[in-house]
Design a protein around this motif. Structure first.
Motif, PDB file in Angstrom:
ATOM      1  N   GLY A  26       0.490  -1.174   0.372  1.00  0.00           N
ATOM      2  CA  GLY A  26       0.015   0.151   0.182  1.00  0.00           C
ATOM      3  C   GLY A  26       1.265   1.513  -0.185  1.00  0.00           C
ATOM      4  O   GLY A  26       0.833   2.317  -0.470  1.00  0.00           O
ATOM      5  N   PHE A  27       2.187   1.228   0.208  1.00  0.00           N
ATOM      6  CA  PHE A  27       2.821   2.569   0.890  1.00  0.00           C
ATOM      7  C   PHE A  27       3.640   2.722  -0.873  1.00  0.00           C
ATOM      8  O   PHE A  27       3.281   3.933  -0.686  1.00  0.00           O
ATOM      9  CB  PHE A  27       3.900   1.719   1.398  1.00  0.00           C
ATOM     10  N   LEU A  28       3.824   1.556  -1.006  1.00  0.00           N
ATOM     11  CA  LEU A  28       4.117   2.294  -2.531  1.00  0.00           C
ATOM     12  C   LEU A  28       2.885   2.360  -3.983  1.00  0.00           C
ATOM     13  O   LEU A  28       3.330   3.621  -4.638  1.00  0.00           O
ATOM     14  CB  LEU A  28       5.322   1.113  -3.119  1.00  0.00           C
ATOM     15  N   ALA A  29       1.812   1.637  -3.673  1.00  0.00           N
ATOM     16  CA  ALA A  29       1.185   2.195  -4.461  1.00  0.00           C
ATOM     17  C   ALA A  29       0.149   3.422  -4.434  1.00  0.00           C
ATOM     18  O   ALA A  29       0.032   4.307  -5.276  1.00  0.00           O
ATOM     19  CB  ALA A  29      -0.040   0.467  -4.158  1.00  0.00           C
ATOM     20  N   PHE A  30      -0.520   4.095  -3.274  1.00  0.00           N
ATOM     21  CA  PHE A  30      -0.212   4.702  -2.259  1.00  0.00           C
ATOM     22  C   PHE A  30       0.118   5.708  -2.631  1.00  0.00           C
ATOM     23  O   PHE A  30       0.161   7.314  -3.373  1.00  0.00           O
ATOM     24  CB  PHE A  30      -1.912   4.343  -1.327  1.00  0.00           C
ATOM     25  N   ARG A  31       1.225   6.057  -2.329  1.00  0.00           N
ATOM     26  CA  ARG A  31       2.069   6.815  -2.972  1.00  0.00           C
ATOM     27  C   ARG A  31       2.596   7.317  -4.161  1.00  0.00           C
ATOM     28  O   ARG A  31       2.813   8.406  -4.656  1.00  0.00           O
ATOM     29  CB  ARG A  31       3.692   6.537  -2.426  1.00  0.00           C
ATOM     30  N   VAL A  72      -4.312   8.378   4.703  1.00  0.00           N
ATOM     31  CA  VAL A  72      -5.729   7.736   5.178  1.00  0.00           C
ATOM     32  C   VAL A  72      -6.474   6.158   4.299  1.00  0.00           C
ATOM     33  O   VAL A  72      -6.756   4.650   4.756  1.00  0.00           O
ATOM     34  CB  VAL A  72      -6.981   8.180   4.661  1.00  0.00           C
ATOM     35  N   GLN A  73      -5.420   6.123   2.824  1.00  0.00           N
ATOM     36  CA  GLN A  73      -5.749   5.144   2.365  1.00  0.00           C
ATOM     37  C   GLN A  73      -5.258   3.277   2.633  1.00  0.00           C
ATOM     38  O   GLN A  73      -5.226   2.225   2.867  1.00  0.00           O
ATOM     39  CB  GLN A  73      -5.545   4.929   1.003  1.00  0.00           C
TER      40      GLN A  73
END
Length: 368
Positions: free
Chosen positions: A147-152, A255-256
């Motif tokens: 999630g960190f890599l995708a949402f960033r 948040v995501q």
């Protein structure tokens, strides 16, 4: 306090009351009524219902990110399977020297493959607290990194869905390999006991059924508390107008990421409850088809409702049990038909249909 907010809702109170009543009635009907009684619930049925409840928790986890964040995850099967493997590793360590080969530490499949010692990542799984912690941490850490890599990078829409599906498929291929140390295509099975209780005993089966129901109640409560909080309102705002939400100062990616990790942990708990009830965990749980099936549950039940996800999971899996017993080759066609019906005739799912009926009945009562 934000955790008590769901109890102020009639919807949540009704859901929890119905769920707890069902747990009580089914358990008493199994333990107290004799097998010949017309109201007796067999242990097989109790186990089947327990599996359905673990699926319902998984559906709630998917609805949290799809319904309220707008993220169509096709990878929650991976989080479910990781939680299941963590539980399966603990159950395998509990077998000890009672396996076919009688090795005090190595599972049978490792002895068969001529392993000399346990891999380092199996260390600690002989302790229940460590295994239960890994049920949360394994899917949670994977979701955190992904999630960190995708949402960033602000990957959204169909591209994010494809990436989550690719992640699940890659894990499935990895777990199929014997050298990974997770049993290859056969997976982990032949479990004997959980916390000292015989998994074949009727009382243990009922206990797992009750644990699945309680986990569903707590998971629903937690998700509902998130939805009703300020965080939940930001989730809905980012779903409907992400650019505007960023413009007014909210860090949407944080948040995501938080909600995505919570959802992954809930999926891991669902997998951990699923494994001792079905008696096996193998790489097929990583199948992208399974993750797509979860989305069908939520779509049919009604996304962005949570309780609709529970309804969809229970109905679809009951239908699957019936269809695979009568016409096993036709199940996938029936599943596709359900998805088409939900999309065309029930765009808001069964929950939306129920809400529409309640709203149409309200004016009639007022006029009367």
């Amino acid at each position: 306090m934000w955790l008590t907010q769901p109890l102020k809702e009639r919807q949540t109170r009704v859901f929890l009351a119905v769920l707890l009543a069902a747990l009580l009635l089914v358990s008493l009907a199994n333990l107290l009524l004799p097998a010949g009684h017309p109201l007796h619930v067999s242990t097989y049925t109790v186990t089947l219902l327990g599996k359905y409840l673990s699926y319902a928790l998984l559906a709630v986890a998917v609805d949290l990110v799809w319904g309220y964040l707008g993220i169509l995850s096709l990878g929650h099967g991976a989080f479910f399977a990781l939680g299941g493997y963590a539980m399966g590793m603990y159950l395998m360590r509990q077998i000890g020297d009672r396996g076919v080969y009688g090795h005090p530490q190595l599972p049978d499949f490792m002895v068969f493959l001529n392993w000399d010692s346990l891999p380092w990542y199996w260390a600690g799984f002989d302790m229940a607290w460590f295994a239960f912690l890994m049920v949360l941490l394994a899917p949670g850490l994977l979701a955190l990194v992904f999630g960190f890599l995708a949402f960033r990078s602000r990957v959204t829409g169909v591209y994010l869905s494809i990436i989550t599906q690719a992640l699940t498929f890659a894990l499935m291929l990895a777990f199929f390999r014997n050298e990974m140390g997770f049993g290859g295509n056969n997976g982990l099975t032949d479990f004997r006991e959980l916390l000292g209780f015989d998994l074949r005993a009727d009382a243990t089966r009922v206990g797992l059924f009750i644990a699945s129901g309680i986990a569903l109640a707590l998971g629903y409560w937690l998700c509902r508390a998130i939805v009703l909080s300020k965080l939940g309102r930001v989730c809905v705002a980012s779903r409907d107008a992400q650019a505007r939400t960023r413009f007014i100062g909210y860090r949407v990616e944080r948040v995501q990421l938080f909600v995505f990790v919570v959802s992954a942990m809930l999926a891991g708990v669902a997998g951990a409850l699923y494994v001792p009830q079905v008696g096996i965990i193998n790489p097929s749980e990583f199948s992208p088809l399974f993750s797509i099936e979860i989305v069908v549950w939520v779509a049919l039940g009604g996304r962005a409702t949570l309780y609709g996800a529970v309804i969809g999971a229970l109905l679809v899996n009951y239908a699957k049990t019936v269809f695979t017993g009568v016409m096993p080759d036709a199940w996938l066609f029936a599943l596709g038909g359900l998805f088409v019906v939900a999309t065309v005739l029930l765009p808001r799912g069964i929950a939306g249909l129920l809400a529409r009926r309640r709203s149409s009945a309200a004016p009639k009562e007022a006029s009367a």
